[in-house]
Design an enzyme around this catalytic site. Structure first.
Site, PDB file in Angstrom:
ATOM      1  N   SER A  65     -87.169  18.889 -43.582  1.00  0.00           N
ATOM      2  CA  SER A  65     -88.294  19.416 -42.803  1.00  0.00           C
ATOM      3  C   SER A  65     -88.219  20.929 -42.619  1.00  0.00           C
ATOM      4  CB  SER A  65     -88.352  18.733 -41.433  1.00  0.00           C
ATOM      5  OG  SER A  65     -88.588  17.354 -41.575  1.00  0.00           O
ATOM      6  N   HIS A  95     -87.345  23.109 -37.553  1.00  0.00           N
ATOM      7  CA  HIS A  95     -88.753  23.324 -37.881  1.00  0.00           C
ATOM      8  C   HIS A  95     -89.168  24.766 -37.583  1.00  0.00           C
ATOM      9  CE1 HIS A  95     -90.192  18.851 -37.795  1.00  0.00           C
ATOM     10  NE2 HIS A  95     -89.072  19.010 -38.457  1.00  0.00           N
TER      11      HIS A  95
END
Length: 201
Positions: free
Chosen positions: A126, A177
């Site tokens: 991610s 993230h």
């Protein structure tokens, strides 16, 4: 730009870097669930375990990018890469794409190491996916002519939704993230200062 119309063979030929990374995601996932590796030994050797990184196992800053905690996790991240990776690979070339992908993923994992406790364990691509989003955002700021208005809106919308979901969904590495996104923006800004970096390869 983000609509895939190629056949399987054409996709592999046009986007070798994305194809190899997705292949590694799938391959490592199945290796980690096969019974020939007792106690998920391979998973434990490659996962981002902050305590072991602190003890010098620095490969764990890289390997979690290709490792996933379950089939849905692997499928979602691989699908995201298939959607958003090819356009960038075509624009900057396969070698620079690989550097971008792993650099942002490593940056996300380094941030995770410094911010999260030593007991923290993380896997997943991610951070690298958000790095691609960050690079696209840099393009919207510094290389607007490479993205249509529609594609710019798609990128900004998807990034905004992904950021919101980062704080809503459970068991998300928020640090990865955010710092993956920041790293992508920074790398994109640096790349944008070089006139030949965006030549289609």
């Amino acid at each position: 730009m983000f609509t895939r119309t190629e056949s399987f063979r054409e996709f592999i030929r046009f986007y070798p870097a994305v194809s190899i990374i997705v292949g590694l995601n799938v391959l490592l996932y199945f290796f980690t669930i096969l019974p020939i590796f007792p106690n998920r030994l391979l998973f434990e050797k490659l996962a981002g375990i902050n305590l072991y990184i602190a003890e010098g196992e620095y490969w764990r800053l890289v390997t979690p990018i290709l490792l996933h905690s379950g089939f849905p996790h692997m499928l979602f991240n691989s699908f995201s890469l298939i959607l958003f990776g090819p356009a960038l690979e075509r624009i900057i070339g396969k070698n620079k794409f690989v550097i971008l992908y792993f650099s942002t993923g490593i940056a996300a994992n380094i941030a995770t190491f410094f911010v999260k406790p030593l007991t923290f364990i993380h896997v997943g691509s991610s951070g690298a996916i958000f790095g691609l989003f960050g690079f696209y955002i840099a393009m919207t700021l510094f290389k607007k002519h490479l993205l249509s208005k529609q594609n710019t809106q798609i990128i900004l919308t998807i990034t905004a939704i992904s950021l919101i979901m980062t704080f809503v969904q459970p068991n998300i590495n928020v640090i990865a993230h955010i710092f993956g996104l920041i790293a992508g923006i920074i790398i994109g800004a640096v790349f944008s200062s070089k006139t030949d970096i965006f030549a289609v390869k």
